[in-house]
Design an enzyme around this catalytic site. Sequence first.
Site, PDB file in Angstrom:
ATOM      1  CG  ASP A 178      -1.830   0.999   1.507  1.00  0.00           C
ATOM      2  OD1 ASP A 178      -1.556   2.006   0.858  1.00  0.00           O
ATOM      3  OD2 ASP A 178      -2.978   0.937   1.823  1.00  0.00           O
ATOM      4  CG  HIS A 179       0.955   4.290  -3.132  1.00  0.00           C
ATOM      5  ND1 HIS A 179      -0.168   3.879  -3.617  1.00  0.00           N
ATOM      6  CD2 HIS A 179       0.962   5.781  -2.884  1.00  0.00           C
ATOM      7  CE1 HIS A 179      -0.933   4.941  -3.902  1.00  0.00           C
ATOM      8  NE2 HIS A 179      -0.304   5.950  -3.603  1.00  0.00           N
ATOM      9  CE  LYS A 183       0.994   9.045  -0.195  1.00  0.00           C
ATOM     10  NZ  LYS A 183       1.950   9.692  -1.261  1.00  0.00           N
ATOM     11  CG  HIS A 241      -4.533   4.412  -0.239  1.00  0.00           C
ATOM     12  ND1 HIS A 241      -3.402   3.430  -0.524  1.00  0.00           N
ATOM     13  CD2 HIS A 241      -4.733   4.613  -1.578  1.00  0.00           C
ATOM     14  CE1 HIS A 241      -3.380   3.184  -1.698  1.00  0.00           C
ATOM     15  NE2 HIS A 241      -4.172   4.028  -2.088  1.00  0.00           N
TER      16      HIS A 241
END
Length: 479
Positions: A178-179, A183, A241
């Site tokens: 999950d990008h 972060k 997200h």
Amino acid sequence: MNSMSFILFGATGDLAKRKIFPALFNLYIEDKLPEAYSIIGLGRKDFTPESFRKYVKENIMEFSRQRSEEAELERFLELIHYSVLNVDNKENYQKLLSLVGKLEKEKGIKQNRMFYLSVAPDFFDLIASNIKESGLGDTDGWKRLIIEKPFGRDLESARELNEKLSKSFAEEEVYRIDHYLGKGMVQNLDTLRFSNSVLEPLWNKNYIDNIQITAAETVGVEERAGYYDRSGAIRDMIQNHMMQIFMLVAMDRPTRGSTIHDEKKKVLESVRSITENEVTNNVIRAQYDSGTMNGKEVTGYLNEPGITPNSKTDTYIALRLFVDNERWNGVPFYIRTGKRLKEKTTKIVVQFKPLDGSVENQAQPNLLIIEINPTEGVKFKINSKSQLQSNVIESIEASYNEASAKSVPEAYERLIYDALIGNNTYFSKWEEVEHSWKLVQPILNMFQRDVPLHKYASGSFGPKASDSLLQEHNFKWWN
């Protein structure tokens, strides 16, 4: 770090071009890849190894955040190989097995194999089972599988997919990427909370009025219309997200006997369920209409190319959650995400309670603002006496911003590196995925019935109806 083979399915796709190969190159020039390794790209296009390296080189030059000497780039490209593979062709997997074995022998690579599935989720099970059947998964070292979201379309399909994958890979071998979890400020949330005595003692129902989590985009669906019209904001953003950020914000500090994953799961287990009858009171869905963005008129969702006429797909979701545990009982969490909004921002706003006996009519609430995207930083909004009018209290801001974007690793760099070293902290575990689907499923069920679909103008902060979620408790969105 152990030597390894990095095997990339979907190597000619957009994600590999823009994110994965640039991330691997940046890891290479920062000496974060093992001394002995090979990268094998797989796809249906008829590349030769030479033409594929040329293709990768062009992508790196366009999308890499860092530049290097030509010779260094060429050394990296020498480590990249290519093989044509159709996911349902078993002979192609045998050819791949021969190539992997040959490279491992030539380069002295241990049988550690990273399989990255940068493909549509429909192919996850097929590829995983063929990896097992072909012998690619039989190694003397470790094997790991990275897969991209979405992980299922609903609770039932997610469970079915997980059951199928578990026949080829153990849970500890599966890295659901999950990008957002890559972060920098998201990964900093636990440190920000648990390493600062000015925050952690206040991080509870006694001092916090509400918490708002926002992920706003200025773009519309663009070239993703085919995917987006079948998914909407609830599947594209909320279930994955936004739930991940929510869990990190609300979780308790891991103890010696628990992990971040354990504490995140406890949060979802404590969330007050939104039954189908309660959806309309706690969830607002909407779809963008025409409007003005940066002085330019833009079309509404229904007039976008590739969108089904009279589509009921949501492009905006706002919901209210309560966590019924000792830390958060009674504190509302407001989560919203949408496309074609006024500004691009991902942030967390923590609104603190006013002090007893304070002059509330003059003082603004204290806010902690954690900025995740497009800038990263932390801001405090506190009250101070005006220098010009001593009887006036004004809000002032103290802030900290992260280093410039070029010097900070991108999300895919962090996550790929973590997967290589076997650190699954910032990947989604199955129990988290399942619990988030359990929370979202009643909402999806109601969306198939008679839940209002509001409209909002492109370039606005979203539908006015979303204000009602906060007004019930005398709060407002912090835009």
